[in-house]
Design an enzyme around this catalytic site. Structure first.
Site: not given
Ligand code: NAD
Ligand code: DAU
Length: 332
Positions: A121-123, A148, A152, A177, A190, A212, A270-271
Site C-alpha cells: 500500500t501507499d500508506e 495497519y 504493511k 485506494n 461502499p 485519497r 475523526d479517525r
Molecule cells: P480485503 O480485506 O478485502 O481482503 C483480504 C483477504 O485476505 C480476505 O479474503 C481475507 O480472508 C484474507 N486473509 C486475511 N488474513 C489472512 C491470513 N492470515 N491467511 C490467509 N488469508 C487471509 O483486502 P483488500 O482490500 O482486497 O486488500 C488486499 C491487499 O491489497 C492487502 O495486502 C492490502 O494491504 C493491499 N492493498 C489494498 C488497497 C485497497 O484500497 N483496498 C490498496 C493498496 C493495497
Molecule cells: O491507500 C491504500 C489503502 O486504502 C489500503 O492500504 C487500505 O487497505 C484501504 O482500506 C484504504 O485505506 P483508507 O484508510 O484510506 O480507506 P478507507 O476506505 O477506510 O477510508 C478512505 C478515507 O475515507 C479515509 O480518509 C477515511 C475516510 N472515511 C472512511 C470511512 C469508512 C470517512 O470519511 N468515512 C467513513 O465512513
C-alpha cells in the site's frame, strides 16, 4: 501455462486479480485464503473449476503454505488484514497476518526459489501535506503512521531483506485506494453507497478535506500482472491512476449520482492519527512496463460501482449490519 498461488484471493483485490487472470491468461490458480469476515468467495463464483481452486487456510501457518508454494511457479501475496479502523481497535490480527504471514510465506519462497509479487500500500510512506503537489515515488522514505500501515511497512521491509540477503526473486507494489465491486462495506465508498441505499446519511470523518488517490480495482489488477510478468526483480513499483479527490468530493459525487442533495451527509468524529493526503507518481510503472489504466473517468467508475451495489444487496446486507455495529461502538 503458469501455476499461480494467490494468497488472500477471496478478498476484494485478490479476487479481482484472479478474475483478471481467468479473462486475460491461461494461468491455473490456487487461492489460499483464511476466509475472515472480509472474504467473499462469491467473488470467485462461476470461474472455471479446472483453473481455480480454493484452499482455506492461514498464510501464517508453515504447514499449509509450504506445499502450496512448492507447487506454484509464482506467488502473488494479497492476504492481509486491510482496514485501518479495525487496526486502531485491535492491532494483533494485523501483526499475525501481515507480518508473521509475510515472513512465513517468504521462508517457503526461499526454500523453493519461487517468484513472488508482494502487494502493498501507499500508506507505508505516511502522508503528504494537504496543500501541495508532491507525490510518493519508489524512493520516498518509509513513514507509516497507523497500526495497519506499520504492519504493511514491516512486511515490505521483510521482502526487501529477503531479496538482498537470500536472493529471493520478489517485486513489490504500493498502490493507492482501490474501489469497485465486491469491496467490503466497511470501506469509504461502499459504506456511503449502502448508507444511501439504506436511507441513511453518509458519514465523513472530521472535516472531510483528507485526500485519497482513487484507482479502479480492475486497473490495480492489470498493473499487478504487468509487474509479475515484466517487472524487474528486487524493484518496487507504485500503482496509481491520478485519481486524487478529497473525501468530501467523493461523498458529494456519490450523493449526486444517487439523486440526493450534494450536502446530505454528516461529519462524524475523526479517525485518530488520520493521514492527510496520499498521491502516487506511477511514472516507473507507466514508462518501464507500458501500463496504463483503462478506467480513466472516476465518475464513470463510481456510477458503475453504485449500480453494482444497488443490484447486489443480498451480497452486502449482513456484512453491513456487522460493520455498522462496529462503527457505532467507535462513534463513527
Ligand atoms: P480485503 O480485506 O478485502 O481482503 C483480504 C483477504 O485476505 C480476505 O479474503 C481475507 O480472508 C484474507 N486473509 C486475511 N488474513 C489472512 C491470513 N492470515 N491467511 C490467509 N488469508 C487471509 O483486502 P483488500 O482490500 O482486497 O486488500 C488486499 C491487499 O491489497 C492487502 O495486502 C492490502 O494491504 C493491499 N492493498 C489494498 C488497497 C485497497 O484500497 N483496498 C490498496 C493498496 C493495497
Ligand atoms: O491507500 C491504500 C489503502 O486504502 C489500503 O492500504 C487500505 O487497505 C484501504 O482500506 C484504504 O485505506 P483508507 O484508510 O484510506 O480507506 P478507507 O476506505 O477506510 O477510508 C478512505 C478515507 O475515507 C479515509 O480518509 C477515511 C475516510 N472515511 C472512511 C470511512 C469508512 C470517512 O470519511 N468515512 C467513513 O465512513
Amino acid at each position: 501455462m503458469q501455476r499461480i498461488l494467490v494468497t488472500g484471493g477471496a478478498g476484494f483485490l485478490g479476487a479481482s486479480f484472479v478474475r483478471h487472470l481467468m479473462a486475460e491468461t491461461d494461468a491455473v490458480v490456487t487461492v489460499l485464503d483464511a476466509l475472515t469476515y472480509a472474504a467473499s468467495p462469491e467473488a470467485l463464483a462461476g470461474l472455471p473449476p479446472e483453473r481455480v481452486s480454493l484452499v482455506v487456510g492461514d498464510v501464517a501457518d508453515p504447514a499449509t503454505v509450504d506445499p502450496l508454494v512448492a507447487a506454484a511457479d509464482a506467488v502473488v501475496h494479497y492476504a492481509a488484514e486491510s482496514h485501518n479502523d479495525n487496526a486502531l481497535d485491535d492491532p494483533r490480527p494485523f501483526l499475525d497476518s501481515n507480518v508473521v504471514g509475510t515472513f512465513t510465506l517468504l521462508e517457503a519462497i526461499r526454500r523453493h526459489d519461487t517468484r513472488l509479487h508482494h502487494v502493498s500500500t501507499d500508506e507505508v510512506y505516511g502522508d503528504l501535506p494537504l496543500e501541495g503537489t508532491e507525490r510518493f515515488t519508489p524512493s520516498s522514505p518509509y513513514r507509516p503512521s497507523s497500526p495497519y500501515s506499520a504492519t504493511k511497512a514491516a512486511s515490505d521491509l521483510l521482502v526487501r531483506a529477503w531479496v538482498r540477503s537470500y536472493g529471493v526473486r520478489a517485486t513489490i507494489s504500493n498502490c493507492s485506494n482501490s474501489y469497485g465491486p465486491y469491496q467490503h462495506v466497511e470501506k469509504l465508498i461502499p459504506r456511503q453507497i449502502t448508507n444511501v441505499l439504506c436511507g441513511e446519511r453518509p458519514r465523513v470523518y472530521g472535516s472531510g478535506a483528507h485526500v485519497r488517490d482513487w484507482i479502479h480495482a480492475d486497473d490495480h489488477s492489470s498493473a499487478v500482472r504487468a509487474i509479475l510478468e515484466r517487472g524487474r526483480v528486487g524493484e518496487t513499483y507504485l500503482i496509481g491512476a491520478d485519481g486524487e479527490r478529497s473525501n468530501r468530493a467523493v461523498v458529494e459525487a456519490i450523493l449526486e449520482l444517487m439523486g440526493q442533495p450534494r450536502d446530505a451527509y454528516d461529519h462524524v468524529p475523526d479517525r485518530p492519527g488520520h493521514d492527510l493526503r496520499y498521491a502516487i507518481d506511477a511514472t516507473r510503472l507507466r514508462t518501464e512496463l507500458g501500463w496504463a489504466p483503462r478506467h480513466t473517468s472516476f465518475e464513470d467508475g463510481l456510477a458503475e460501482t453504485i449500480r453494482w451495489y444497488r443490484d447486489h444487496e443480498g451480497w452486502w446486507r449482513d456484512a453491513k449490519l456487522a460493520a455498522e455495529e462496529r462503527y457505532a461502538r467507535q462513534g463513527r
